[in-house]
Write an enzyme that holds these catalytic residues in place. Structure first.
Site, PDB file in Angstrom:
ATOM      1  N   PRO A  85      15.509  14.973  -4.541  1.00 57.40           N
ATOM      2  CA  PRO A  85      15.989  14.733  -3.115  1.00 57.40           C
ATOM      3  C   PRO A  85      14.614  14.093  -2.079  1.00 57.40           C
ATOM      4  O   PRO A  85      13.551  14.696  -2.330  1.00 57.40           O
ATOM      5  CB  PRO A  85      16.450  15.927  -2.504  1.00 57.40           C
ATOM      6  N   LEU A  90      10.088  18.298  -1.686  1.00 57.33           N
ATOM      7  CA  LEU A  90       9.967  18.608  -2.991  1.00 57.33           C
ATOM      8  C   LEU A  90       9.130  17.645  -3.766  1.00 57.33           C
ATOM      9  O   LEU A  90       9.438  17.376  -5.080  1.00 57.33           O
ATOM     10  CB  LEU A  90      11.284  18.697  -3.653  1.00 57.33           C
ATOM     11  N   SER A  93       7.657  11.647  -3.316  1.00 53.45           N
ATOM     12  CA  SER A  93       6.825  10.569  -3.102  1.00 53.45           C
ATOM     13  C   SER A  93       5.783  10.856  -4.254  1.00 53.45           C
ATOM     14  O   SER A  93       5.242   9.776  -4.979  1.00 53.45           O
ATOM     15  CB  SER A  93       6.119  10.283  -1.584  1.00 53.45           C
ATOM     16  N   ASP A 135       0.434  17.966  -4.845  1.00 53.43           N
ATOM     17  CA  ASP A 135       1.734  17.369  -5.472  1.00 53.43           C
ATOM     18  C   ASP A 135       1.566  16.205  -6.658  1.00 53.43           C
ATOM     19  O   ASP A 135       2.312  16.381  -7.775  1.00 53.43           O
ATOM     20  CB  ASP A 135       2.556  16.515  -4.497  1.00 53.43           C
TER      21      ASP A 135
END
Ligand code: MEV
Length: 312
Positions: A85, A90, A93, A135
């Protein structure tokens, strides 16, 4: 090659958000929620993303990924699909960027997770103006990842930028069932970081909480290595208490966390907070998901992804 595809996982921060900004460690896990990008050399005169001409406003990450990993080799047809989502904390990108960079590099030859992680971090940095490699490194490597200032065992790679240094490590981990609860609200990361910074300037108690979160990260590494799920859950609950006291939780997050806890070993917000998502280490994923949905959240069941970025 004239076409290629790649997929990359989303992520959740298990321990250490906000404290990592002050130089403490953090632990992130890659989730079995994926972003997939396919690229094809196009006969047309412009690059298109899902059928629309690529522009800076809608496609900043794609445009920067193409600039850095493809250059001026000609127009492309890019198609995407995702189960991560977006704007939920989360790592959507980063998953998008890692999958796109990997697909572009795959068209040009061999690639490594490290090479993809480094380029994807530069892409995120160029688009966001500020980013940590947490990330993009987690989406590239998969599994569980420990981020620290210094090198420890299972060191993967080190990223340096603007005077900052992040050493990325692989971690051992047990099988775990997670349920993510998305509040549907987006937190403002920059504002939340600023709130914690001000709290730490004004208050020794806030600084002590940041230091304790750093200690929780270290205990969490040990609990992961021992496959001690009960201790992991306790540490998640304690970490949440400190994040809440630092002012980065929200009524929506607290409601989802409270709903999840009877069906979980532990639960906490994940990422910057102020909205976004929470993560529960589930005893019973189905009951945990239902409780989160009844409390107004959107629930996603996930395990830890074991592969990281994969060329399809
Ligand atoms: C955001 O996902 C996590 C923070 O720790 C910020 C960062 O590490 O860049 C709040």
């Amino acid at each position: 090659m004239t076409e290629a595809g790649a997929r990359a996982p989303g992520k959740a921060i298990l321990f250490g958000e906000h404290a990592v900004v002050f130089g403490e460690g953090a632990i992130a896990v890659a989730l079995t929620l994926y972003f997939e990008t396919r690229v094809r050399v196009s006969g047309g005169d412009e690059t298109r993303v899902d059928g629309r001409p690529m522009d800076r406003k809608h496609h900043a990450y794609y445009q920067e990924a193409v600039r850095q990993a493809w250059g001026a080799r000609g127009p492309l047809e890019i198609t995407t699909s995702s189960s991560v989502p977006s704007s939920s904390g989360l790592g959507s990108s980063a998953a998008l960027t890692v999958a796109t960079v990997a697909a572009l590099k795959a068209m040009r030859g061999r690639l490594s997770q490290e090479d993809v992680a480094r380029t994807a971090f530069e892409v995120e940095f160029a688009v966001q103006g500020r980013a940590s490699p947490t990330d993009t490194s987690t989406a590239s490597h998969g599994r569980a990842v420990y981020i620290a200032r210094d090198e420890h065992e299972r060191h993967l790679w080190t990223v340096e930028k603007g005077g900052n240094r992040w050493c990325i490590h692989d971690l051992e981990f047990p099988p775990m069932d997670f349920v993510i609860g998305y509040t549907g609200k987006k937190g403002n990361t920059a504002e939340l970081i600023e709130r914690v910074r001000r709290a730490c300037e004004a208050d020794a108690g806030a600084r002590a909480r940041i230091a304790r979160i750093g200690a929780i990260v270290e205990e969490g590494r040990g609990a992961l290595a021992r496959h001690d799920l009960v201790r992991l859950g306790q540490l998640m609950d304690e970490n949440q208490g400190h994040l809440s006291a630092l002012g980065v939780s929200s009524p929506e997050l607290e409601a989802l966390i409270a709903a999840a806890r009877p069906h979980a070993l532990g639960a906490k917000l994940t990422g910057a907070g102020g909205g976004g998502s929470m993560i529960a280490l589930a005893r019973d994923s189905k009951a945990c998901s239902s409780a989160i949905e009844r409390a107004g959240g959107k629930a996603f069941q996930a395990k830890i992804d074991r592969e990281g970025v994969v060329v399809l």
